[in-house]
Motif scaffolding. Sequence first.
Motif, mmCIF file in Angstrom:
data_model
loop_
_atom_site.group_PDB
_atom_site.id
_atom_site.type_symbol
_atom_site.label_atom_id
_atom_site.label_comp_id
_atom_site.label_asym_id
_atom_site.label_seq_id
_atom_site.Cartn_x
_atom_site.Cartn_y
_atom_site.Cartn_z
ATOM 1 N N TYR A 179 -47.237 -7.074 -49.786
ATOM 2 C CA TYR A 179 -45.975 -6.996 -49.160
ATOM 3 C C TYR A 179 -45.491 -8.382 -48.382
ATOM 4 O O TYR A 179 -44.373 -8.747 -48.769
ATOM 5 C CB TYR A 179 -45.847 -5.867 -48.312
ATOM 6 N N VAL B 101 -41.174 -4.001 -52.597
ATOM 7 C CA VAL B 101 -40.784 -3.272 -51.464
ATOM 8 C C VAL B 101 -40.827 -1.773 -51.334
ATOM 9 O O VAL B 101 -40.993 -1.175 -52.485
ATOM 10 C CB VAL B 101 -39.411 -3.933 -50.930
ATOM 11 N N LEU C 5 -37.832 2.893 -48.626
ATOM 12 C CA LEU C 5 -38.102 3.975 -47.804
ATOM 13 C C LEU C 5 -37.005 4.102 -46.810
ATOM 14 O O LEU C 5 -36.638 4.988 -46.073
ATOM 15 C CB LEU C 5 -39.481 3.878 -47.216
ATOM 16 N N SER C 6 -36.061 3.175 -46.793
ATOM 17 C CA SER C 6 -34.965 3.412 -45.675
ATOM 18 C C SER C 6 -34.139 4.358 -45.754
ATOM 19 O O SER C 6 -33.576 4.772 -44.721
ATOM 20 C CB SER C 6 -34.153 1.701 -45.955
ATOM 21 N N LEU D 259 -36.161 6.843 -43.909
ATOM 22 C CA LEU D 259 -36.367 6.471 -42.600
ATOM 23 C C LEU D 259 -35.121 6.724 -41.774
ATOM 24 O O LEU D 259 -35.084 7.047 -40.785
ATOM 25 C CB LEU D 259 -37.028 5.063 -42.516
ATOM 26 N N PHE E 4 -45.680 -5.582 -42.734
ATOM 27 C CA PHE E 4 -44.864 -4.211 -43.136
ATOM 28 C C PHE E 4 -44.612 -3.450 -41.742
ATOM 29 O O PHE E 4 -43.386 -2.987 -41.628
ATOM 30 C CB PHE E 4 -45.391 -3.414 -44.129
ATOM 31 N N VAL F 213 -41.181 -2.373 -40.243
ATOM 32 C CA VAL F 213 -40.457 -0.949 -39.809
ATOM 33 C C VAL F 213 -39.929 -1.004 -38.161
ATOM 34 O O VAL F 213 -39.126 -0.185 -37.841
ATOM 35 C CB VAL F 213 -41.836 -0.026 -40.017
ATOM 36 N N ASN G 190 -33.353 -6.417 -48.937
ATOM 37 C CA ASN G 190 -32.788 -7.130 -47.633
ATOM 38 C C ASN G 190 -32.317 -8.518 -47.642
ATOM 39 O O ASN G 190 -31.391 -8.814 -47.228
ATOM 40 C CB ASN G 190 -34.100 -7.255 -46.755
ATOM 41 N N MET H 138 -28.772 -10.107 -46.849
ATOM 42 C CA MET H 138 -28.624 -11.541 -45.788
ATOM 43 C C MET H 138 -27.569 -12.484 -46.646
ATOM 44 O O MET H 138 -26.811 -12.939 -45.983
ATOM 45 C CB MET H 138 -29.899 -12.036 -45.644
ATOM 46 N N LEU I 220 -24.190 2.120 -48.392
ATOM 47 C CA LEU I 220 -25.609 2.100 -48.185
ATOM 48 C C LEU I 220 -26.003 3.740 -48.126
ATOM 49 O O LEU I 220 -25.553 4.073 -47.090
ATOM 50 C CB LEU I 220 -26.004 1.156 -47.210
ATOM 51 N N ASP J 283 -28.882 4.003 -46.709
ATOM 52 C CA ASP J 283 -29.521 3.991 -45.599
ATOM 53 C C ASP J 283 -28.483 3.474 -44.562
ATOM 54 O O ASP J 283 -29.024 3.164 -43.404
ATOM 55 C CB ASP J 283 -30.418 3.078 -45.720
ATOM 56 N N ASN K 258 -27.437 -2.163 -39.493
ATOM 57 C CA ASN K 258 -26.183 -2.711 -40.220
ATOM 58 C C ASN K 258 -25.461 -3.498 -39.352
ATOM 59 O O ASN K 258 -25.179 -4.666 -39.473
ATOM 60 C CB ASN K 258 -25.278 -1.748 -40.958
ATOM 61 N N TRP L 289 -25.460 -7.867 -39.624
ATOM 62 C CA TRP L 289 -24.392 -8.716 -39.777
ATOM 63 C C TRP L 289 -24.194 -9.699 -38.350
ATOM 64 O O TRP L 289 -23.909 -10.903 -38.666
ATOM 65 C CB TRP L 289 -23.194 -7.824 -39.954
HETATM 66 C C1 LIG Z 1 -26.523 -7.544 -43.627
HETATM 67 C C2 LIG Z 1 -27.483 -6.418 -43.354
HETATM 68 C C3 LIG Z 1 -27.253 -5.131 -43.631
HETATM 69 C C4 LIG Z 1 -28.521 -4.151 -43.271
HETATM 70 N N1 LIG Z 1 -27.942 -2.816 -43.217
HETATM 71 C C5 LIG Z 1 -28.747 -1.818 -43.012
HETATM 72 C C6 LIG Z 1 -28.362 -0.533 -42.800
HETATM 73 O O1 LIG Z 1 -27.106 -0.160 -42.885
HETATM 74 N N2 LIG Z 1 -29.354 0.390 -42.998
HETATM 75 C C7 LIG Z 1 -30.719 0.110 -42.855
HETATM 76 O O2 LIG Z 1 -31.686 1.083 -42.649
HETATM 77 N N3 LIG Z 1 -31.079 -1.362 -42.940
HETATM 78 C C8 LIG Z 1 -30.293 -2.249 -43.158
HETATM 79 N N4 LIG Z 1 -30.751 -3.685 -43.214
HETATM 80 C C9 LIG Z 1 -31.973 -3.785 -42.904
HETATM 81 C C10 LIG Z 1 -32.780 -3.825 -44.336
HETATM 82 O O3 LIG Z 1 -31.998 -4.792 -45.226
HETATM 83 C C11 LIG Z 1 -32.884 -2.430 -44.864
HETATM 84 O O4 LIG Z 1 -33.648 -1.667 -43.978
HETATM 85 C C12 LIG Z 1 -34.325 -2.929 -45.948
HETATM 86 O O5 LIG Z 1 -33.806 -3.796 -46.977
HETATM 87 C C13 LIG Z 1 -34.613 -1.444 -46.599
HETATM 88 O O6 LIG Z 1 -35.279 -1.673 -47.849
HETATM 89 P P1 LIG Z 1 -36.553 -1.068 -47.939
HETATM 90 O O7 LIG Z 1 -36.929 0.201 -47.328
HETATM 91 O O8 LIG Z 1 -37.134 -1.060 -49.429
HETATM 92 O O9 LIG Z 1 -37.398 -2.228 -46.900
HETATM 93 P P2 LIG Z 1 -38.912 -2.597 -46.746
HETATM 94 O O10 LIG Z 1 -38.976 -4.073 -46.968
HETATM 95 O O11 LIG Z 1 -39.784 -1.743 -47.596
HETATM 96 O O12 LIG Z 1 -39.179 -2.331 -45.380
HETATM 97 C C14 LIG Z 1 -39.669 -1.213 -44.781
HETATM 98 C C15 LIG Z 1 -38.859 -0.571 -43.731
HETATM 99 O O13 LIG Z 1 -38.992 -1.412 -42.642
HETATM 100 C C16 LIG Z 1 -37.337 -1.493 -42.158
HETATM 101 N N5 LIG Z 1 -36.739 -2.523 -42.131
HETATM 102 C C17 LIG Z 1 -37.137 -3.449 -43.130
HETATM 103 N N6 LIG Z 1 -36.334 -4.760 -42.936
HETATM 104 C C18 LIG Z 1 -35.421 -4.467 -41.849
HETATM 105 C C19 LIG Z 1 -34.302 -5.080 -41.132
HETATM 106 N N7 LIG Z 1 -34.273 -6.378 -41.437
HETATM 107 N N8 LIG Z 1 -33.838 -4.460 -40.249
HETATM 108 C C20 LIG Z 1 -33.988 -2.998 -39.826
HETATM 109 N N9 LIG Z 1 -35.275 -2.499 -40.411
HETATM 110 C C21 LIG Z 1 -35.892 -3.003 -41.427
HETATM 111 C C22 LIG Z 1 -36.541 -0.032 -42.982
HETATM 112 O O14 LIG Z 1 -36.825 1.156 -42.258
HETATM 113 C C23 LIG Z 1 -37.555 -0.330 -44.345
HETATM 114 O O15 LIG Z 1 -37.349 1.048 -44.904
HETATM 115 C C24 LIG Z 1 -29.629 -4.418 -43.241
HETATM 116 C C25 LIG Z 1 -30.056 -5.771 -43.277
HETATM 117 C C26 LIG Z 1 -28.784 -6.795 -43.476
HETATM 118 C C27 LIG Z 1 -29.481 -8.232 -43.528
#
Ligand SMILES: Cc1cc2nc3c(=O)[nH]c(=O)nc-3n(C[C@H](O)[C@H](O)[C@H](O)COP(=O)(O)OP(=O)(O)OC[C@H]3O[C@@H](n4cnc5c(N)ncnc54)[C@H](O)[C@@H]3O)c2cc1C
Length: 435
Positions: A29, A45, A48-49, A52, A78, A82, A151, A155, A180, A182, A188, A192
Amino acid sequence: MTTSRHIEPGREAGLLRLKAFLPAAGRAYADRRNSDFGPERRDNVSVLSPYLRHRLVTEAEVLEAVLGRHSPAAAEKFIQEVLWRAYFKGHLETRPEIWRRYREALAGQVAALDGKGGFRKACEAALAGRTGIDAFDAWVAELEETGYLHNHARMWFASIWIFTLRLPWELGADFMIRHLLDGDPASNTCSWRWVGGLHTRGKTYLARPDNIAGFTGGRFSPRGLAREAPPLDEPPLPAARRPREPLAAPATGVAGLLLTEEDLHPESLGLDGVNPVAIAGASAVEGRSPLPVSDAVRAFTESALGDGLARAARHWRAEATMLPSLTAVALGDWARRHGLSRIVTAYAPVGPVAEALAEAAPVLTRQGIALVEVRRAYDEACWPHATRGFFALKEKIPSIFEQLGLERGASVQGELFGDGRPPAGGFAGGAGQAG
Ligand SMILES: Cc1cc2nc3c(=O)[nH]c(=O)nc-3n(C[C@H](O)[C@H](O)[C@H](O)COP(=O)(O)OP(=O)(O)OC[C@H]3O[C@@H](n4cnc5c(N)ncnc54)[C@H](O)[C@@H]3O)c2cc1C
């Protein structure tokens, strides 16, 4: 192959995703997480968002499962990701003014969309994915089709929105939260703001064509991107405050359990002794935005609530009902039907659910029905460390895990693996394995 198409709602689907992803949650990861290979290829990735965010699967369960499979060192990246979710939630909880200002600015911008001229045209082109920037237009389509973006894509998207298209960040954040699965007020809004230089004051994120091409496997070569990202500005925020106290009432009287999209695993909420005689589900998903949320978001949230209700009904052997809205009228009618004097629910962090509950609570109190919130131990452990930057919380991860007993616990492992459990990791020096 894991994809981000067809993200099924429900706890079981979330646990299946977790199980499939676990082997990759270690060093793999850390090495590969920044690449966005497109919606058909998401095995780097977790996706899971959506689970979660609604606590169909809890953070504690995910962390526990990961520590059961990998050493803390191998899974460090990872685990930190989270914890970013808790950090942003705690940040907004201690600075609710951020949410108030966001909503206020957004209302003005949405009203301006009805006007004529350049602003409206520019917004329409961006929201329709007709900017001519190949990557951006593709992400608009992907977001609408799948309800998910990687993610890194989020960005880049936010950076292009703010610095190349020069549109107000609030409208871009609104577009994301409406689409989204999530969609989360804290993650979010704060993300931003982070891109625009309002979270870490003055530090912005610039989307660069070579970075996008490199991390998308050459799928895109965007032209005309801004070369500079001057930070946005705003009047200083008030000092961070303590998270508000959960709504409370004496722990007596006939209780009903209310589920909202904020927490759909009531079985692990810590409700010993509550014994609800009735269970209800209600959503404030339309409150995410002054504009309509996507059909996919509405359907996911509704199914997720239905899944939580069905489990809760089995767990407490009580009748479960879906309410038409999260209002004092709907809650009061339901409470009277079952002779309830208490409605117990998970603590709602800053956002539409908290707003709806805050509006309903005094009305219900006058009818002799108390609204009672229960805050998770996980939030209690994390939020006090979210008053400054993420680094301060990161430093506390070992003590947070100790406080929560995460290095020892294994409650989710049975559901995931039956009897054949993988070797345990943990801070106490267990023999973990890298992914
Ligand atoms: C502009 C922008 C808007 C976003 N809006 C949201 C949103 O509305 N809801 C949301 O849940 N996340 C948001 N994120 C955070 C993040 O992008 C997502 O949580 C993540 O991409 C979810 O994909 P994953 O479960 O495959 O992540 P993985 O990479 O597998 O990460 C595992 C878990 O870690 C947490 N996580 C990972 N990266 C972040 C992060 N940067 N911020 C907070 N938690 C994180 C999430 O719970 C995620 O499921 C945003 C990020 C950006 C840059």
